[in-house]
Scaffold this motif. Structure first.
Motif, PDB file in Angstrom:
ATOM      1  N   THR A 151       0.790  -1.266  -0.015  1.00  0.00           N
ATOM      2  CA  THR A 151      -0.040   0.101   0.038  1.00  0.00           C
ATOM      3  C   THR A 151       0.751   1.333   0.107  1.00  0.00           C
ATOM      4  OG1 THR A 151      -1.850  -1.071   1.300  1.00  0.00           O
ATOM      5  CG2 THR A 151      -1.640   1.196   1.266  1.00  0.00           C
ATOM      6  N   PHE A 152       0.735   2.255  -0.916  1.00  0.00           N
ATOM      7  CA  PHE A 152       1.512   3.531  -0.992  1.00  0.00           C
ATOM      8  C   PHE A 152       1.174   4.140   0.114  1.00  0.00           C
ATOM      9  CE2 PHE A 152       1.288   2.766  -5.659  1.00  0.00           C
ATOM     10  CZ  PHE A 152       2.471   2.356  -6.027  1.00  0.00           C
ATOM     11  N   PRO A 153       2.227   4.703   0.869  1.00  0.00           N
ATOM     12  CA  PRO A 153       2.138   5.661   2.193  1.00  0.00           C
ATOM     13  C   PRO A 153       1.643   7.039   1.677  1.00  0.00           C
ATOM     14  CG  PRO A 153       4.344   4.967   1.794  1.00  0.00           C
ATOM     15  CD  PRO A 153       3.684   4.339   0.608  1.00  0.00           C
ATOM     16  N   PHE A 154       1.926   7.304   0.537  1.00  0.00           N
ATOM     17  CA  PHE A 154       1.544   8.634   0.067  1.00  0.00           C
ATOM     18  C   PHE A 154       0.455   8.596  -0.820  1.00  0.00           C
ATOM     19  CE2 PHE A 154       5.259   6.610  -1.806  1.00  0.00           C
ATOM     20  CZ  PHE A 154       4.862   6.563  -3.355  1.00  0.00           C
ATOM     21  N   HIS A 155      -0.323  10.000  -1.118  1.00  0.00           N
ATOM     22  CA  HIS A 155      -1.471   9.945  -1.733  1.00  0.00           C
ATOM     23  C   HIS A 155      -1.044   9.830  -3.423  1.00  0.00           C
ATOM     24  CE1 HIS A 155      -5.297  11.280  -3.320  1.00  0.00           C
ATOM     25  NE2 HIS A 155      -4.577  12.361  -4.290  1.00  0.00           N
ATOM     26  N   HIS A 156      -1.891   9.020  -4.309  1.00  0.00           N
ATOM     27  CA  HIS A 156      -1.518   9.099  -5.570  1.00  0.00           C
ATOM     28  C   HIS A 156      -3.032   8.858  -6.088  1.00  0.00           C
ATOM     29  CE1 HIS A 156      -2.687   4.519  -5.450  1.00  0.00           C
ATOM     30  NE2 HIS A 156      -2.347   4.748  -4.037  1.00  0.00           N
ATOM     31  N   GLN A 157      -3.130   8.787  -7.584  1.00  0.00           N
ATOM     32  CA  GLN A 157      -3.998   8.608  -8.350  1.00  0.00           C
ATOM     33  C   GLN A 157      -3.935   7.388  -9.452  1.00  0.00           C
ATOM     34  OE1 GLN A 157      -5.256  12.275 -10.251  1.00  0.00           O
ATOM     35  NE2 GLN A 157      -5.706  13.514  -8.614  1.00  0.00           N
ATOM     36  N   ASN A 158      -4.621   6.401  -8.975  1.00  0.00           N
ATOM     37  CA  ASN A 158      -4.665   5.083 -10.097  1.00  0.00           C
ATOM     38  C   ASN A 158      -3.311   4.617 -10.139  1.00  0.00           C
ATOM     39  OD1 ASN A 158      -7.457   5.489 -10.563  1.00  0.00           O
ATOM     40  ND2 ASN A 158      -7.282   6.734 -11.809  1.00  0.00           N
ATOM     41  N   ASN A 159      -2.649   4.571  -8.951  1.00  0.00           N
ATOM     42  CA  ASN A 159      -1.220   4.083  -9.134  1.00  0.00           C
ATOM     43  C   ASN A 159      -0.347   4.852  -9.950  1.00  0.00           C
ATOM     44  OD1 ASN A 159      -1.916   2.412  -7.132  1.00  0.00           O
ATOM     45  ND2 ASN A 159      -1.585   0.239  -8.509  1.00  0.00           N
ATOM     46  N   ASP A 160      -0.339   6.074 -10.110  1.00  0.00           N
ATOM     47  CA  ASP A 160       0.370   6.897 -11.164  1.00  0.00           C
ATOM     48  C   ASP A 160       1.644   7.046 -10.765  1.00  0.00           C
ATOM     49  OD1 ASP A 160      -0.672   8.626  -9.257  1.00  0.00           O
ATOM     50  OD2 ASP A 160      -0.763  10.243 -10.698  1.00  0.00           O
ATOM     51  N   VAL A 161       2.303   6.203 -10.193  1.00  0.00           N
ATOM     52  CA  VAL A 161       3.719   6.447  -9.836  1.00  0.00           C
ATOM     53  C   VAL A 161       5.103   5.952 -10.581  1.00  0.00           C
ATOM     54  CG1 VAL A 161       5.178   5.790  -7.724  1.00  0.00           C
ATOM     55  CG2 VAL A 161       2.679   6.021  -7.349  1.00  0.00           C
ATOM     56  N   SER A 162       5.788   6.724 -10.946  1.00  0.00           N
ATOM     57  CA  SER A 162       6.963   6.345 -11.779  1.00  0.00           C
ATOM     58  C   SER A 162       8.145   6.112 -11.086  1.00  0.00           C
ATOM     59  CB  SER A 162       7.253   7.062 -13.208  1.00  0.00           C
ATOM     60  OG  SER A 162       5.951   7.338 -13.879  1.00  0.00           O
ATOM     61  N   ILE A 163       8.796   4.978 -11.395  1.00  0.00           N
ATOM     62  CA  ILE A 163      10.165   4.674 -10.651  1.00  0.00           C
ATOM     63  C   ILE A 163      11.242   5.155 -11.466  1.00  0.00           C
ATOM     64  CG2 ILE A 163      11.591   2.999  -9.521  1.00  0.00           C
ATOM     65  CD1 ILE A 163       9.266   1.122  -9.181  1.00  0.00           C
ATOM     66  N   LEU A 164      12.172   6.090 -10.888  1.00  0.00           N
ATOM     67  CA  LEU A 164      13.222   6.840 -11.778  1.00  0.00           C
ATOM     68  C   LEU A 164      14.646   6.181 -11.334  1.00  0.00           C
ATOM     69  CD1 LEU A 164      11.823  10.490 -11.380  1.00  0.00           C
ATOM     70  CD2 LEU A 164      11.280   8.589 -13.060  1.00  0.00           C
ATOM     71  N   SER A 165      14.754   5.716 -10.148  1.00  0.00           N
ATOM     72  CA  SER A 165      16.028   5.623  -9.710  1.00  0.00           C
ATOM     73  C   SER A 165      15.867   4.786  -8.180  1.00  0.00           C
ATOM     74  CB  SER A 165      16.977   6.620  -9.531  1.00  0.00           C
ATOM     75  OG  SER A 165      18.311   6.266  -9.307  1.00  0.00           O
ATOM     76  N   HIS A 166      17.042   3.678  -8.082  1.00  0.00           N
ATOM     77  CA  HIS A 166      16.732   3.302  -6.749  1.00  0.00           C
ATOM     78  C   HIS A 166      18.371   2.919  -6.458  1.00  0.00           C
ATOM     79  CE1 HIS A 166      18.046  -0.547  -8.976  1.00  0.00           C
ATOM     80  NE2 HIS A 166      17.279  -0.401  -9.832  1.00  0.00           N
ATOM     81  N   LEU A 167      18.711   2.800  -4.955  1.00  0.00           N
ATOM     82  CA  LEU A 167      20.138   2.711  -4.356  1.00  0.00           C
ATOM     83  C   LEU A 167      19.812   2.147  -3.167  1.00  0.00           C
ATOM     84  CD1 LEU A 167      22.898   2.987  -4.810  1.00  0.00           C
ATOM     85  CD2 LEU A 167      22.732   5.081  -3.921  1.00  0.00           C
ATOM     86  N   ASN A 168      20.539   1.067  -2.659  1.00  0.00           N
ATOM     87  CA  ASN A 168      20.448   0.595  -1.283  1.00  0.00           C
ATOM     88  C   ASN A 168      18.999   0.651  -0.515  1.00  0.00           C
ATOM     89  OD1 ASN A 168      23.126   0.535  -1.601  1.00  0.00           O
ATOM     90  ND2 ASN A 168      23.719   2.045  -0.384  1.00  0.00           N
ATOM     91  N   GLY A 169      18.160   0.107  -1.256  1.00  0.00           N
ATOM     92  CA  GLY A 169      16.566   0.112  -0.674  1.00  0.00           C
ATOM     93  C   GLY A 169      15.889   1.179  -0.752  1.00  0.00           C
ATOM     94  N   LEU A 170      16.422   2.422  -1.254  1.00  0.00           N
ATOM     95  CA  LEU A 170      15.470   3.595  -1.633  1.00  0.00           C
ATOM     96  C   LEU A 170      15.209   3.718  -3.178  1.00  0.00           C
ATOM     97  CD1 LEU A 170      17.261   6.459   0.445  1.00  0.00           C
ATOM     98  CD2 LEU A 170      15.207   5.305   1.134  1.00  0.00           C
ATOM     99  N   LEU A 171      14.072   4.205  -3.078  1.00  0.00           N
ATOM    100  CA  LEU A 171      13.670   4.462  -4.458  1.00  0.00           C
ATOM    101  C   LEU A 171      13.411   5.888  -4.613  1.00  0.00           C
ATOM    102  CD1 LEU A 171      10.908   1.524  -4.972  1.00  0.00           C
ATOM    103  CD2 LEU A 171      13.544   1.578  -5.551  1.00  0.00           C
ATOM    104  N   CYS A 172      13.624   6.557  -5.754  1.00  0.00           N
ATOM    105  CA  CYS A 172      13.318   7.666  -6.187  1.00  0.00           C
ATOM    106  C   CYS A 172      12.046   7.854  -7.143  1.00  0.00           C
ATOM    107  CB  CYS A 172      14.468   8.663  -6.829  1.00  0.00           C
ATOM    108  SG  CYS A 172      14.129  10.220  -7.188  1.00  0.00           S
ATOM    109  N   VAL A 173      11.108   8.144  -6.769  1.00  0.00           N
ATOM    110  CA  VAL A 173       9.875   8.054  -7.346  1.00  0.00           C
ATOM    111  C   VAL A 173       9.157   9.420  -7.853  1.00  0.00           C
ATOM    112  CG1 VAL A 173       9.367   5.701  -6.551  1.00  0.00           C
ATOM    113  CG2 VAL A 173       8.181   7.749  -5.736  1.00  0.00           C
ATOM    114  N   CYS A 174       8.215   9.347  -8.831  1.00  0.00           N
ATOM    115  CA  CYS A 174       7.814  10.441  -9.278  1.00  0.00           C
ATOM    116  C   CYS A 174       6.086  10.228  -9.281  1.00  0.00           C
ATOM    117  CB  CYS A 174       8.011  10.966 -10.780  1.00  0.00           C
ATOM    118  SG  CYS A 174       7.103  12.460 -11.317  1.00  0.00           S
ATOM    119  N   LEU A 175       5.441  11.341  -8.742  1.00  0.00           N
ATOM    120  CA  LEU A 175       3.910  11.073  -8.633  1.00  0.00           C
ATOM    121  C   LEU A 175       3.356  11.735  -9.853  1.00  0.00           C
ATOM    122  CD1 LEU A 175       3.152  11.909  -5.036  1.00  0.00           C
ATOM    123  CD2 LEU A 175       3.581   9.743  -5.958  1.00  0.00           C
TER     124      LEU A 175
END
Length: 352
Positions: free
Chosen positions: A84-108
């Protein structure tokens, strides 16, 4: 072991626990909570978590977000767990841009906001600010996540807006953005150039920068994360016949590139960077015709020696690296891209 202080013994044991068990252990007592929250503990625990058994695949579709373990022996994924996303979103409109050591940089995508998110601990941090930092536009911007020599997690954001290129660094330590100079050819700010996401390897972020037409300029931009200086190096010497695509991958702290070339038939060469020069590692025979709408992309490296190769519409192939070069291609399931990524389960926090 009998001569070691009890504090040291406890520390050694807890740094080897799975990330979710560390979270539960924080409720044991105040002393453990304090110990498990120190940066030294997080850093050592993270270094011991970077193993294949902790790899997970995050997959996002229109209805669900799920996490699956990787079963390396069968080159498949295990049972899924719904996230479950812990942040507000619309229809799972989350893009994954980068990841490192368990962290994801994402865009809403509905707000263009950048976030840092740890899907294991569910903690997240919004990077957007009232002065317009931390907003990402697809096909114009590029992002890379890295950690510097002071163990500060940072985001490099390259923004192209109306013919103006701006480069900004977000620091987790000070929770702010700042501008840095971009010292290389200004023509790269043109929307005719396509920037990849940044790949962090050996203290440097690497981006491919390619013109969006056949035979166009192709370069690799390098950003030294400690000196904060840019330089550019050549693309591997692949034939410029048809479409050319380079996908960067960090394997055991060595930078590799899968270079795909062709039009109606594709060839894929694997290169490794030594100094500023590319050395060819493997070459495959032409793959049977694949339409341009199914152009391949590289997903991730599995530590038993196999690579996954993905078409943009989601069809996957595996390449068995312990066989003769590219003898074996066969379909596998699932995918990566803006809607998926491989990450390692850690307790690294998106904020201090």
């Amino acid at each position: 072991m009998a001569d070691l202080p009890i504090h040291t013994i406890v520390f050694e044991i807890l740094t080897r626990l799975p990330a979710k068990d560390v979270g539960r252990s924080k409720s044991v007592c105040k002393q453990w909570y304090a110990l498990l929250s120190t940066q030294d503990f997080v850093r050592i625990h993270c270094s011991r978590s970077l193993v294949s058994s902790n790899q997970r695949v995050l997959l996002i579709d229109d209805l669900t977000c799920s996490v699956r373990p990787i079963i390396s022996k069968s080159n498949d994924y295990g049972p899924s767990s719904i996230v479950t996303f812990p942040f507000h979103h619309q229809n799972n409109d989350v893009s994954i841009l980068s990841h490192l050591n368990g962290l994801l940089c994402v865009c809403l995508n509905h707000t263009y906001e950048l976030l840092l998110w740890n899907p294991t601990t569910t903690a997240f941090k919004r990077l957007s600010t009232p002065d317009s930092h931390g907003f990402y536009i697809n096909n114009l911007d590029a992002v890379g996540l890295y950690v510097d020599a002071d163990d500060d997690y940072k985001v490099l954001h390259i923004k192209r807006r109306s013919g103006v290129l701006g480069v900004y660094v977000y620091s987790r330590e000070v929770d702010s953005w700042r501008n840095i100079p971009f010292i290389t050819r200004q023509e790269y700010l043109s929307p005719h150039f396509n920037w990849s996401a940044g790949t962090f390897c050996g203290g440097t972020l690497y981006f491919t920068v390619c013109e969006c037409w056949l035979g166009g300029t192709k370069r690799v931009i390098c950003f030294d994360v400690n000196s904060e200086q840019f330089k550019e190096i050549s693309f591997p010497p692949v034939p410029s016949i048809g479409m050319v695509q380079g996908v960067l991958v960090n394997v055991k702290n060595e930078l590799h590139m899968f270079a795909s070339t062709g039009m109606f038939e594709m060839t894929i060469d694997l290169w490794t960077l030594q100094g500023d020069y590319w050395i060819k590692v493997l070459s495959c025979p032409p793959i049977p015709p694949i339409s341009l709408s199914l152009w391949c992309d590289i997903t991730h490296y599995v530590t038993n020696g196999n690579w996954f190769v993905m078409t943009k519409l989601g069809k996957l192939f595996t390449i068995e690296m312990d066989m003769k070069p590219f003898e074996c291609f066969y379909p596998v399931s699932w995918f990566r891209g803006f809607k998926g990524a491989v990450f390692v389960q850690t307790i690294v926090s998106p904020s201090i």
